[in-house]
Design an enzyme around this catalytic site. Structure first.
Site, PDB file in Angstrom:
ATOM      1  N   GLY A  97      -0.941  -0.052  -4.813  1.00  0.00           N
ATOM      2  CA  GLY A  97      -2.254  -0.572  -4.463  1.00  0.00           C
ATOM      3  C   GLY A  97      -3.307  -0.056  -5.403  1.00  0.00           C
TER       4      GLY A  97
ATOM      5  N   TYR B 124      11.137  -5.101  -6.885  1.00  0.00           N
ATOM      6  CA  TYR B 124       9.852  -5.056  -7.575  1.00  0.00           C
ATOM      7  C   TYR B 124       8.912  -3.942  -7.148  1.00  0.00           C
ATOM      8  CZ  TYR B 124       5.179  -6.530  -9.065  1.00  0.00           C
ATOM      9  OH  TYR B 124       3.927  -6.554  -9.606  1.00  0.00           O
TER      10      TYR B 124
ATOM     11  N   ASN C 276       0.774   1.397   6.026  1.00  0.00           N
ATOM     12  CA  ASN C 276       1.400   0.466   5.091  1.00  0.00           C
ATOM     13  C   ASN C 276       2.231  -0.516   5.895  1.00  0.00           C
ATOM     14  OD1 ASN C 276       4.303   0.683   2.958  1.00  0.00           O
ATOM     15  ND2 ASN C 276       2.687  -0.828   2.883  1.00  0.00           N
ATOM     16  N   GLY C 277       1.953  -1.794   5.750  1.00  0.00           N
ATOM     17  CA  GLY C 277       2.702  -2.803   6.490  1.00  0.00           C
ATOM     18  C   GLY C 277       1.790  -3.920   6.950  1.00  0.00           C
TER      19      GLY C 277
ATOM     20  N   CYS D 238       0.841  -1.185   0.000  1.00  0.00           N
ATOM     21  CA  CYS D 238       0.000   0.000   0.000  1.00  0.00           C
ATOM     22  C   CYS D 238       0.876   1.234   0.000  1.00  0.00           C
ATOM     23  CB  CYS D 238      -0.906   0.020   1.231  1.00  0.00           C
ATOM     24  SG  CYS D 238      -2.337  -1.046   1.059  1.00  0.00           S
TER      25      CYS D 238
END
Length: 493
Positions: free
Chosen positions: A50, A265, A125-126, A24
């Site tokens: 996301g 990536y 985020n996580g 995210c």
């Protein structure tokens, strides 16, 4: 707050993923009259992190204004009517990919709650590796959850904290959590940025005139013309209010373990992560691949788009020509086509198509970033062979993904990972290539400027390759001591 139907799935949604899915992205602006508009632009730049949902919360003169919806940023924040309702000089936003479970509006962030001290919104985020345990404890204490996100756990921990100030409540909450997180929070008077003590997930600080910016990546600063100031440090809390900015470091210092897969990536190639240009790292991974596992061939072909930089590095190091032997359709989007068996089979071709005029009678080296289940790799190889390639070799710019990630990246259960079930020879036979090679962990570390991987003191989180998890995995086993996927009950970013 918007409530719209879940978009129809695209054909490729019915194919098992052959690469980890994005996590995210978070973004925040403090001190600009167009804070919501800038936040929407920042989320556009973070869209790769996301694509399921997006949301913005703004604050002005005692009121919070929010708009959240399923779908892409451009669809969610495309009308003047929507943007006109997001007023104020402070705003935070979030783009979401859920690591598990269905996509529901109630799980779209930023998540907002009213407290005795006023409202508070959080974007995360996580992934929290003790979320199930903490959630159970909170429910037993009478907390009522409205979503399946582990982010809501932070809200309840803040609410039940006995400390008086918002920042102290936040610190108290974070001390009870394990795992990886980068947070951007908004209260009536403050914007707060937080990074977990290991710095697994990224967060950067920027400046636009007098306004201060928090963002998951530097590319989102670029899109609004903001200046990159620095990375938020692992374990650091940034507090921004009308008096300026202050830094708090309430956690014991520990060695950083930034997620190395960001370089492989996740991050956009034009971002800078921990001082390193992502595109440059990916090219250097290709160089390491060519040095470690060279094979004679006529052309180097990337699996677009994420394989392009590594393929360029491989081609430059090996002296083999680089060509676009596979063309990507960037406009697949979502469709209302029924997911018949034929459509499932053609799903990869909707996104990639072989450039037959260049592949015929050639020895081809395909370069991709990862192999997870192997399903897409099989289709890609079949496509290249059908176009006339006489040899197909595959080179992967990450080590074999043999372990699940529990820090905010959607990977399958371990037993579904191809590298967990097969050795290198078996994997090559399974996907149908003449040879297969992955960059070594040492090669990957060399690409980011390290002499190699120090097994005793690794400086990155590489658990998906090595099983060396840097935090406790409290929820990894159920009440009977049996292994299970951490994120089954905690639908995260």
């Amino acid at each position: 707050m918007s409530d719209i139907p879940t978009p129809a799935p695209s054909p490729e949604d019915f194919l098992p993923s052959d690469r980890p899915r994005e996590e995210c992205g978070v973004f925040g602006v403090y001190g600009h009259k167009d804070s919501a508009q800038l936040t929407a632009l920042g989320l556009h730049a973070l869209q790769h992190r996301g694509q399921e949902a997006a949301g913005i919360v703004a604050y002005d003169k005692g009121h919070f204004f929010t708009h959240r919806a399923l779908g892409l940023v451009g669809d969610t924040f495309s009308t003047q009517a929507v943007m006109d309702q997001l007023v104020g000089e402070v705003a935070i936003g979030h783009v979401r990919y859920s690591t598990t479970g269905g996509t529901l509006l109630r799980n779209v962030q930023p998540i907002f709650a009213d407290f005795a001290f006023g409202g508070m919104a959080i974007a995360h985020n996580g992934n929290l590796t003790n979320a199930r345990s903490v959630r159970k404890s909170l429910v037993n204490r009478g907390c009522l959850f409205q979503s399946t996100m582990d982010t809501e756990i932070i809200i309840h921990l803040v609410a039940t904290s006995l400390y008086s100030t918002v920042v102290d409540r936040m610190i108290d909450a974070l001390r009870q959590l394990e795992g990886a997180y980068s947070l951007v929070a908004l209260t009536r008077k403050k914007m707060i940025g937080v990074r977990d003590p290991l710095g697994v997930r990224p967060l950067v600080l920027g400046r636009l005139g007098e306004a201060l910016i928090l963002s998951s990546e530097t590319c989102a600063l670029d899109i609004i013309g903001a200046e990159y100031v620095r990375d938020v440090e692992p374990g650091e809390i940034i507090v921004i209010d009308e008096t300026g900015m202050r830094s708090i470091k309430p956690f014991a210092p520990t060695k950083q373990r930034f997620c190395i897969f960001e370089y492989v990536y996740f991050a956009r190639p034009d971002s800078v992560m921990e001082g390193l240009n992502v595109y440059g790292v990916r090219k250097q991974i290709g160089v390491e691949l060519a040095r470690e596992s060279h094979v004679e061939a006529d052309m180097v072909v990337p699996v677009p788009d994420s394989g392009v930089p590594a393929a360029l590095g491989y081609a430059e190091e090996s002296g083999i020509p680089f060509d676009l032997g596979i063309i990507r359709n960037h406009y697949v989007g979502r469709t209302f086509i029924e997911p018949s068996d034929q459509i499932r089979h053609l799903g990869v071709r909707l996104k990639h198509n072989a450039n037959g005029a260049y592949l015929a009678n050639k020895r081809v080296i395909l370069v991709d970033d990862s192999i997870v289940r192997g399903t897409t790799s099989i289709k890609i190889v079949e496509m290249v062979r059908a176009a006339g390639a006489k040899e197909v070799h595959m080179r992967i710019s990450s080590p074999p993904t043999s372990n699940s990630c529990y820090y905010g990246i959607d990977t399958p259960e371990k037993e579904k990972l191809l590298a967990c079930r097969m050795d290198l020879k078996a994997m090559a036979e399974y996907i149908g290539v003449d040879s297969l090679a992955f960059v070594s962990p040492d090669g990957l570390y060399r690409a980011v400027g390290e002499p190699g991987r120090n097994a005793e003191k690794p400086c990155y989180c590489d658990a998906c390759f090595t099983s060396d998890y840097p935090t406790k995995l409290t929820d990894l086993k159920d009440s009977n001591g049996m292994p299970e996927q951490l994120t089954l009950l905690t639908e995260s970013r």
